[in-house]
Design a protein around this motif. Structure first.
Motif, PDB file in Angstrom:
ATOM      1  N   THR A  11      67.536  47.861   4.454  1.00  0.00           N
ATOM      2  CA  THR A  11      68.490  48.437   5.400  1.00  0.00           C
ATOM      3  C   THR A  11      67.841  48.386   6.770  1.00  0.00           C
ATOM      4  OG1 THR A  11      69.337  49.909   3.695  1.00  0.00           O
ATOM      5  CG2 THR A  11      69.894  50.443   5.960  1.00  0.00           C
ATOM      6  N   VAL A  12      68.549  47.798   7.731  1.00  0.00           N
ATOM      7  CA  VAL A  12      67.998  47.625   9.075  1.00  0.00           C
ATOM      8  C   VAL A  12      68.960  48.178  10.114  1.00  0.00           C
ATOM      9  CG1 VAL A  12      66.588  45.609   8.509  1.00  0.00           C
ATOM     10  CG2 VAL A  12      68.931  45.285   9.265  1.00  0.00           C
ATOM     11  N   MET A  72      65.200  46.345  13.192  1.00  0.00           N
ATOM     12  CA  MET A  72      64.079  47.170  12.749  1.00  0.00           C
ATOM     13  C   MET A  72      64.437  47.785  11.412  1.00  0.00           C
ATOM     14  SD  MET A  72      62.539  49.549  15.715  1.00  0.00           S
ATOM     15  CE  MET A  72      60.789  49.692  15.578  1.00  0.00           C
ATOM     16  N   LEU A  73      63.426  48.021  10.578  1.00  0.00           N
ATOM     17  CA  LEU A  73      63.657  48.711   9.313  1.00  0.00           C
ATOM     18  C   LEU A  73      64.202  50.102   9.595  1.00  0.00           C
ATOM     19  CD1 LEU A  73      60.690  47.980   6.927  1.00  0.00           C
ATOM     20  CD2 LEU A  73      63.080  47.603   6.499  1.00  0.00           C
ATOM     21  N   CYS A  78      63.937  59.733   8.831  1.00  0.00           N
ATOM     22  CA  CYS A  78      63.958  59.889  10.298  1.00  0.00           C
ATOM     23  C   CYS A  78      65.343  59.601  10.872  1.00  0.00           C
ATOM     24  CB  CYS A  78      62.966  58.926  10.946  1.00  0.00           C
ATOM     25  SG  CYS A  78      61.265  59.100  10.441  1.00  0.00           S
ATOM     26  N   LYS A  79      66.178  58.882  10.108  1.00  0.00           N
ATOM     27  CA  LYS A  79      67.494  58.425  10.567  1.00  0.00           C
ATOM     28  C   LYS A  79      67.395  57.592  11.841  1.00  0.00           C
ATOM     29  CE  LYS A  79      70.411  61.875   8.369  1.00  0.00           C
ATOM     30  NZ  LYS A  79      69.519  62.264   7.340  1.00  0.00           N
ATOM     31  N   VAL A  96      55.505  51.984   4.107  1.00  0.00           N
ATOM     32  CA  VAL A  96      55.823  53.374   4.423  1.00  0.00           C
ATOM     33  C   VAL A  96      56.112  53.504   5.914  1.00  0.00           C
ATOM     34  CG1 VAL A  96      54.483  54.361   2.529  1.00  0.00           C
ATOM     35  CG2 VAL A  96      53.378  53.993   4.722  1.00  0.00           C
ATOM     36  N   CYS A  97      56.960  54.460   6.262  1.00  0.00           N
ATOM     37  CA  CYS A  97      57.302  54.739   7.659  1.00  0.00           C
ATOM     38  C   CYS A  97      56.059  55.229   8.393  1.00  0.00           C
ATOM     39  CB  CYS A  97      58.409  55.802   7.695  1.00  0.00           C
ATOM     40  SG  CYS A  97      58.854  56.333   9.357  1.00  0.00           S
TER      41      CYS A  97
END
Length: 104
Positions: A11-12, A72-73, A78-79, A96-97
């Motif tokens: 999802t980007v 961007m991913l 964080c939405k 990971v974020c």
């Protein structure tokens, strides 16, 4: 060999251009061109001729390719669009974020 930071089914979120702020799922990745096709983003009109008897021709909407640098991913916690870090967990690489540490 080029590297692209997104993979199929990620999802980007779009960070520049006419569709800035929209999000969708990556349908296809072209590493050679450095482009991705995202569901519902960069929609273009395509004129289709009927190929067999009984087929309908007409104008259809298709997703066009866009440069991978424009996306961007998306981090669901964080939405927002985030960069990612790679960590090794149980002998497996995991993305990971950077900000919150959620698996992407």
């Amino acid at each position: 060999m080029k590297n692209i930071h997104v993979k199929k089914d990620d999802t980007v979120i779009v960070i520049s251009g006419d569709d800035k702020g929209k999000q969708g799922k990556v349908l296809e990745v072209s590493v050679e061109e450095g482009k991705v096709i995202v569901e519902g983003i960069n929609v273009q009109k395509k004129h289709v001729k009927p190929r067999k008897q009984g087929d309908e021709g007409g104008i259809i909407n298709v997703e066009g390719a866009m440069y991978a640098d424009k996306v961007m991913l998306y981090c669901p916690t964080c939405k927002a669009g985030r960069r990612y870090a790679t960590k090794v967990e149980n002998d497996e690489k995991v993305r990971v974020c950077v900000k919150c540490g959620t698996k992407l």
